[in-house]
Design a protein around this motif. Structure first.
Motif, PDB file in Angstrom:
ATOM      1  N   VAL A 227      -5.920  -0.174   2.559  1.00  0.00           N
ATOM      2  CA  VAL A 227      -6.199  -1.402   1.808  1.00  0.00           C
ATOM      3  C   VAL A 227      -7.595  -1.333   1.206  1.00  0.00           C
ATOM      4  O   VAL A 227      -7.797  -1.678   0.033  1.00  0.00           O
ATOM      5  N   GLU A 228      -8.552  -0.859   1.972  1.00  0.00           N
ATOM      6  CA  GLU A 228      -9.919  -0.722   1.463  1.00  0.00           C
ATOM      7  C   GLU A 228      -9.970   0.280   0.307  1.00  0.00           C
ATOM      8  O   GLU A 228     -10.638   0.047  -0.708  1.00  0.00           O
ATOM      9  N   GLN A 229      -9.246   1.377   0.436  1.00  0.00           N
ATOM     10  CA  GLN A 229      -9.202   2.391  -0.619  1.00  0.00           C
ATOM     11  C   GLN A 229      -8.555   1.826  -1.887  1.00  0.00           C
ATOM     12  O   GLN A 229      -9.056   2.045  -2.996  1.00  0.00           O
ATOM     13  N   ILE A 230      -7.461   1.086  -1.743  1.00  0.00           N
ATOM     14  CA  ILE A 230      -6.791   0.467  -2.894  1.00  0.00           C
ATOM     15  C   ILE A 230      -7.721  -0.553  -3.540  1.00  0.00           C
ATOM     16  O   ILE A 230      -7.868  -0.581  -4.772  1.00  0.00           O
ATOM     17  N   ARG A 231      -8.350  -1.387  -2.735  1.00  0.00           N
ATOM     18  CA  ARG A 231      -9.270  -2.404  -3.245  1.00  0.00           C
ATOM     19  C   ARG A 231     -10.393  -1.761  -4.062  1.00  0.00           C
ATOM     20  O   ARG A 231     -10.706  -2.206  -5.168  1.00  0.00           O
TER      21      ARG A 231
END
Length: 115
Positions: free
Chosen positions: A10-14
C-alpha cells in the motif's frame, strides 16, 4: 488486521500514485514470460515503472487519494504503469497491445481523474 506485506505494498502504491502524473492499468493475463519481459524492458528504457499489484490494495490507495470511479477497472490481473510523462507510456502500451492481443489497457488515472 492487515499483514506487513500488504502494508508495504500500500505504501509503495501510494508513493507511485503521488509521484506520477499518469497511471495506466493493464491486464497482462495470457502473455508469456518472454513477452512480459519484453514489455518491461521497453517501459524501463523509457523510465516508466511497471508492477503488478493486488486490486484491493490499488482501490484502498485510490480511495485514500480521492480517485473516484476506479472500481470497474479493478478486476482480473492488474499491472500498473506509472510515469511523469503522460504520452510515452500510452504509446508504448498501445503499440505493444496491438502486437500482443493478450495485453489489455483497462484505463488510466491522470491526476485524480479516471480516464
Amino acid at each position: 488486521m492487515p499483514n506487513q506485506k500488504n502494508i508495504e505494498q500500500v505504501e509503495q502504491i501510494r508513493e507511485r500514485f503521488q509521484n506520477s502524473e499518469v497511471i495506466i492499468l493493464t491486464e497482462y493475463q495470457g502473455l508469456t514470460v518472454a513477452e512480459v519481459n519484453e514489455l518491461r524492458n521497453q517501459l524501463r528504457d523509457a523510465n516508466i515503472q511497471y508492477k503488478v499489484f493486488k486490486n484491493t490494495l490499488i482501490n484502498v490507495v485510490a480511495q485514500e487519494l480521492g480517485v473516484k470511479g476506479i472500481e470497474p477497472y479493478l478486476h482480473s490481473t492488474t499491472a500498473v504503469a506509472t510515469s511523469n510523462d503522460p504520452a510515452t507510456p500510452s504509446k508504448i502500451l498501445r503499440e505493444f497491445s496491438r502486437q500482443h492481443q493478450n495485453l489489455k489497457i483497462k484505463g488510466g488515472i491522470l491526476g485524480t481523474q479516471v480516464i
